[in-house]
Design an enzyme around this catalytic site. Structure first.
Site, PDB file in Angstrom:
ATOM      1  N   LYS A  83       0.855  -1.189   0.000  1.00 22.41           N
ATOM      2  CA  LYS A  83       0.000   0.000   0.000  1.00 22.41           C
ATOM      3  C   LYS A  83       0.895   1.244   0.000  1.00 22.41           C
ATOM      4  CE  LYS A  83      -4.328   1.145   2.329  1.00 22.41           C
ATOM      5  NZ  LYS A  83      -4.985   1.021   3.635  1.00 22.41           N
TER       6      LYS A  83
HETATM    7  C1  E4P Z   1      -8.445   1.701   3.659  1.00 18.65           C
HETATM    8  O1  E4P Z   1      -7.594   1.161   3.054  1.00 18.65           O
HETATM    9  C2  E4P Z   1      -8.222   2.808   4.601  1.00 18.65           C
HETATM   10  O2  E4P Z   1      -7.123   2.523   5.377  1.00 18.65           O
HETATM   11  C3  E4P Z   1      -9.419   3.022   5.470  1.00 18.65           C
HETATM   12  O3  E4P Z   1     -10.595   2.650   4.798  1.00 18.65           O
HETATM   13  C4  E4P Z   1      -9.494   4.402   6.074  1.00 18.65           C
HETATM   14  O4  E4P Z   1     -10.699   4.543   6.749  1.00 18.65           O
HETATM   15  P1  E4P Z   1     -10.992   5.729   7.780  1.00 18.65           P
HETATM   16  O5  E4P Z   1     -11.259   6.962   7.016  1.00 18.65           O
HETATM   17  O6  E4P Z   1     -12.198   5.274   8.535  1.00 18.65           O
HETATM   18  O7  E4P Z   1      -9.770   5.837   8.641  1.00 18.65           O
END
Ligand code: E4P
Length: 217
Positions: A83
């Site tokens: 990622k």
């Molecule tokens: C996904 O890959 C993200 O890390 C995640 O959905 C972020 O979500 P949040 O906005 O609730 O922190």
């Protein structure tokens, strides 16, 4: 549509693995920090529970350091997807990893232009954040719809992954937009099962059956 769970909590991931409907997992530094367990240890434990892409995020911001971290996390398990945050240095890394055949998930995408750059760099997954835009009074799903159209129009190989999900309504909208994947927090997955009319309807079926004296055999 594929379901990923957005979590680094092994108890939650174990439960959804038993439900049998989760195709992958996304983690991020904040989710991992909450669990207080080693990064590699957690990712490998997740890979033992779910047979699908497991996103593990780099934490440097220069391309050399990101690339080094990317190779490290990718070596932990064949299902690890690296990622990478959407920054110019990160997109250089995505291009390089794509040439090496290493899968990437570009995170923190909020606009169609960002998604276009990430897709052109060769991202496997385009993580489009919805909830953080909605939190500010915006309409996070607009960029998702635009990104899905863009991927189809230009035949990009990238898959659109709806992230930052706060409620089951966003899953409904993701399906309508034709997104490939939704990464869903555990509590939202649980809510997707619930409807008071289902509970009420089942109770009356069971009560009527009991009263009837009928049996299956
Ligand atoms: C996904 O890959 C993200 O890390 C995640 O959905 C972020 O979500 P949040 O906005 O609730 O922190």
């Amino acid at each position: 549509m594929k379901f990923f769970i957005d979590s680094a909590n092994l108890d939650e991931i174990k439960k959804v693995a038993e439900w049998g409907l989760v195709d992958g997992v996304t983690t991020n530094p904040s989710l991992l920090a909450k669990e207080g367990r080693g990064f590699k240890d957690t990712i490998c434990a997740i890979a033992d529970l779910i047979d699908g892409p497991i996103s593990a995020e780099v934490v440097s911001t220069t391309s050399d350091e990101m690339l080094k971290e990317a190779h490290t996390v990718a070596s932990w398990h064949p299902n690890v997807v690296v990622k990478i945050p959407f920054i110019p240095e990160g997109m250089r890394v995505v291009r390089q990893l794509s040439e090496e055949g290493i899968k990437t998930n570009v995170t923190l995408l909020f606009t169609l232009n960002q998604a276009l750059i990430a897709a052109k760099a060769g991202a496997t997954f385009l993580s489009n954040f919805v909830g953080r835009v909605d939190d500010l009074g915006g309409e996070g799903m607009v960029a998702v719809q635009d990104t899905v159209n863009m991927v189809h129009t230009y035949d990009f190989k990238s898959e659109v992954l709806v992230a930052s999900i706060r409620s089951p309504q966003t899953i409904v909208e993701s399906v309508r937009a034709g997104a490939h994947i939704a990464t869903i927090p555990f509590k939202v997955l649980e809510l997707m099962y619930k409807h008071p009319l289902t509970d009420k309807g089942l109770q009356s079926f069971l009560d009527d059956w009991k009263r009837s004296g009928l049996t299956i055999e």
